[in-house]
Write a protein that holds these residues in place. Sequence first.
Motif, PDB file in Angstrom:
ATOM      1  N   ASP A 154      26.568  52.538 -10.579  1.00 49.10           N
ATOM      2  CA  ASP A 154      27.996  52.541 -10.874  1.00 49.10           C
ATOM      3  C   ASP A 154      28.603  53.867 -10.399  1.00 49.10           C
ATOM      4  O   ASP A 154      27.909  54.691  -9.782  1.00 49.10           O
ATOM      5  CB  ASP A 154      28.247  52.278 -12.369  1.00 49.10           C
ATOM      6  N   LYS A 155      29.884  54.071 -10.722  1.00 48.76           N
ATOM      7  CA  LYS A 155      30.573  55.270 -10.224  1.00 48.76           C
ATOM      8  C   LYS A 155      29.933  56.558 -10.721  1.00 48.76           C
ATOM      9  O   LYS A 155      30.025  57.598 -10.086  1.00 48.76           O
ATOM     10  CB  LYS A 155      32.050  55.217 -10.633  1.00 48.76           C
ATOM     11  N   LYS A 156      29.309  56.493 -11.903  1.00 51.69           N
ATOM     12  CA  LYS A 156      28.685  57.697 -12.451  1.00 51.69           C
ATOM     13  C   LYS A 156      27.256  57.881 -11.951  1.00 51.69           C
ATOM     14  O   LYS A 156      26.563  58.814 -12.366  1.00 51.69           O
ATOM     15  CB  LYS A 156      28.655  57.610 -13.977  1.00 51.69           C
ATOM     16  N   GLY A 157      26.785  56.973 -11.110  1.00 52.95           N
ATOM     17  CA  GLY A 157      25.436  57.101 -10.565  1.00 52.95           C
ATOM     18  C   GLY A 157      24.361  56.452 -11.419  1.00 52.95           C
ATOM     19  O   GLY A 157      23.175  56.648 -11.178  1.00 52.95           O
ATOM     20  N   ASN A 158      24.769  55.688 -12.461  1.00 52.13           N
ATOM     21  CA  ASN A 158      23.785  55.005 -13.306  1.00 52.13           C
ATOM     22  C   ASN A 158      23.435  53.643 -12.719  1.00 52.13           C
ATOM     23  O   ASN A 158      24.305  52.919 -12.264  1.00 52.13           O
ATOM     24  CB  ASN A 158      24.344  54.791 -14.720  1.00 52.13           C
ATOM     25  N   GLN A 159      22.147  53.322 -12.812  1.00 50.49           N
ATOM     26  CA  GLN A 159      21.710  52.007 -12.332  1.00 50.49           C
ATOM     27  C   GLN A 159      22.099  50.941 -13.359  1.00 50.49           C
ATOM     28  O   GLN A 159      22.185  51.223 -14.551  1.00 50.49           O
ATOM     29  CB  GLN A 159      20.196  52.006 -12.161  1.00 50.49           C
ATOM     30  N   TYR A 160      22.324  49.727 -12.888  1.00 56.34           N
ATOM     31  CA  TYR A 160      22.554  48.619 -13.810  1.00 56.34           C
ATOM     32  C   TYR A 160      21.200  48.076 -14.269  1.00 56.34           C
ATOM     33  O   TYR A 160      20.188  48.228 -13.584  1.00 56.34           O
ATOM     34  CB  TYR A 160      23.344  47.506 -13.129  1.00 56.34           C
ATOM     35  N   ILE A 161      21.214  47.427 -15.434  1.00 59.42           N
ATOM     36  CA  ILE A 161      19.977  46.962 -16.050  1.00 59.42           C
ATOM     37  C   ILE A 161      20.026  45.457 -16.256  1.00 59.42           C
ATOM     38  O   ILE A 161      21.033  44.932 -16.728  1.00 59.42           O
ATOM     39  CB  ILE A 161      19.768  47.658 -17.414  1.00 59.42           C
ATOM     40  N   ALA A 162      18.942  44.774 -15.891  1.00 57.20           N
ATOM     41  CA  ALA A 162      18.780  43.373 -16.275  1.00 57.20           C
ATOM     42  C   ALA A 162      18.306  43.412 -17.725  1.00 57.20           C
ATOM     43  O   ALA A 162      17.210  43.890 -17.998  1.00 57.20           O
ATOM     44  CB  ALA A 162      17.757  42.694 -15.385  1.00 57.20           C
ATOM     45  N   PRO A 163      19.147  42.969 -18.683  1.00 53.63           N
ATOM     46  CA  PRO A 163      18.860  43.248 -20.096  1.00 53.63           C
ATOM     47  C   PRO A 163      17.490  42.751 -20.540  1.00 53.63           C
ATOM     48  O   PRO A 163      17.060  41.660 -20.191  1.00 53.63           O
ATOM     49  CB  PRO A 163      19.952  42.484 -20.841  1.00 53.63           C
ATOM     50  N   ALA A 164      16.805  43.582 -21.345  1.00 56.90           N
ATOM     51  CA  ALA A 164      15.499  43.206 -21.878  1.00 56.90           C
ATOM     52  C   ALA A 164      15.631  42.558 -23.247  1.00 56.90           C
ATOM     53  O   ALA A 164      14.657  42.107 -23.820  1.00 56.90           O
ATOM     54  CB  ALA A 164      14.603  44.435 -21.974  1.00 56.90           C
ATOM     55  N   HIS A 165      16.864  42.538 -23.780  1.00 55.18           N
ATOM     56  CA  HIS A 165      17.123  41.825 -25.043  1.00 55.18           C
ATOM     57  C   HIS A 165      18.612  41.486 -25.117  1.00 55.18           C
ATOM     58  O   HIS A 165      19.432  42.094 -24.429  1.00 55.18           O
ATOM     59  CB  HIS A 165      16.676  42.638 -26.264  1.00 55.18           C
ATOM     60  N   THR A 166      18.929  40.505 -25.960  1.00 52.55           N
ATOM     61  CA  THR A 166      20.334  40.104 -26.108  1.00 52.55           C
ATOM     62  C   THR A 166      21.093  41.062 -27.019  1.00 52.55           C
ATOM     63  O   THR A 166      22.301  40.922 -27.182  1.00 52.55           O
ATOM     64  CB  THR A 166      20.415  38.671 -26.663  1.00 52.55           C
ATOM     65  N   SER A 167      20.399  42.064 -27.580  1.00 48.53           N
ATOM     66  CA  SER A 167      21.073  43.059 -28.417  1.00 48.53           C
ATOM     67  C   SER A 167      22.116  43.864 -27.637  1.00 48.53           C
ATOM     68  O   SER A 167      22.941  44.557 -28.239  1.00 48.53           O
ATOM     69  CB  SER A 167      20.042  44.016 -29.030  1.00 48.53           C
ATOM     70  N   THR A 168      22.069  43.778 -26.308  1.00 43.82           N
ATOM     71  CA  THR A 168      23.070  44.465 -25.479  1.00 43.82           C
ATOM     72  C   THR A 168      24.488  44.050 -25.860  1.00 43.82           C
ATOM     73  O   THR A 168      25.434  44.757 -25.562  1.00 43.82           O
ATOM     74  CB  THR A 168      22.890  44.121 -23.990  1.00 43.82           C
ATOM     75  N   MET A 169      24.627  42.898 -26.516  1.00 41.45           N
ATOM     76  CA  MET A 169      25.965  42.406 -26.847  1.00 41.45           C
ATOM     77  C   MET A 169      26.431  42.842 -28.235  1.00 41.45           C
ATOM     78  O   MET A 169      27.578  42.613 -28.608  1.00 41.45           O
ATOM     79  CB  MET A 169      25.984  40.878 -26.771  1.00 41.45           C
ATOM     80  N   GLN A 170      25.537  43.452 -29.027  1.00 43.13           N
ATOM     81  CA  GLN A 170      25.899  43.776 -30.417  1.00 43.13           C
ATOM     82  C   GLN A 170      27.165  44.616 -30.521  1.00 43.13           C
ATOM     83  O   GLN A 170      28.072  44.294 -31.280  1.00 43.13           O
ATOM     84  CB  GLN A 170      24.736  44.521 -31.102  1.00 43.13           C
TER      85      GLN A 170
END
Length: 341
Positions: A154-170
């Motif tokens: 992304d613009k800040k240089g962070n890689q995107y992640i294929a989520p390892a759990h659905t907790s990403t939506m909490q």
Amino acid sequence: MIDQKLADDLKRRARGGDASVLRSAELKSLFDQLKTMPAEQRGPFGKAVNELRQDLTELLAAHQDKAEESTPIDVTAPFDLNATAPQLFASGQGSQHPLMTELATVLDIFYRMGFTAVESRELDDDYHMFGSLNFPEGHPARDDYDTFMTVQTDKKGNQYIAPAHTSTMQNRVLKAGKKGLEAGQAIAAVIPGRVFRNEDLDARHEHTFYQLEGVYVDQGIHAGNLIATLKTFLQEYYGKQLEVKTQPFYFPFTEPSFELVVSCPFCDKAGCHICSQTGWIELLGCGMINPNVLTMAGIDPQIYTGFAWGMGIDRLVMMKYGIEDVRHFESGRLDFLEQFS
Ligand SMILES: [Zn+2]
């Protein structure tokens, strides 16, 4: 006379639209030959060379005309009502994937308990995968989630992640429900989604699988509500009375954290190959939402409490049907899939 092969070659180039043929060394050499030729040959040869150049000019012009030519669209033309449609496969040749069928059943049970469903994402960021779930930078528990990351950043240089759990939506679900919560409406959401882990594959581990996250927040919620909710769900899903118990576990985003253990629905605790002869099955991770997670979503943990769980859909379905290898789901094997159609 002009060499026939040379003339044919030049004409072929002109026919193909190669305008450089008029300035080509080959054509120029024909004119050069003319200058040194005995006078009696010069007449017919000169005529032939000029004719060739004329032909090339005409072929180029014809190519140009053809390129510019376009068929006008007649907007008033009638549709051909008898036009042939693409081949329609018999519906018997395809069927819904068993995970999707079972997911619909699972969601239906939670809808009947008043939950709404929010789909998770298949690509997310570090904040939602870790930061918002009380995994600070460098936290050792991050290592438990061996995730896939994109090369692109992304613009800040962070890689995107294929989520390892659905907790990403909490965090998103909590933020979205905050207003309703303050108006007296509990946050009650289930989050189905596809998750990814960089696993060594075997009968119990697959790199891609489905999870169902659950989030419930209101005033006065305690672990008893969590256990009652999951027990109600499991009894409805397996269609029988079950016993449940908890054993301590650790997740950064819940405190306390539990592993929910359920009496084996196949042997009623007598012991069978599905429960490894123990009579009990460790089914899912759950716990009371860590106050830090609530705070990060703007919810006051002094007033509200809640619980969350993460449940593997593949695991539930494997248990229901006695499926021995999780890899069947993603294998595309028709002999497996057809048993559910
Ligand atoms: Zn059993």
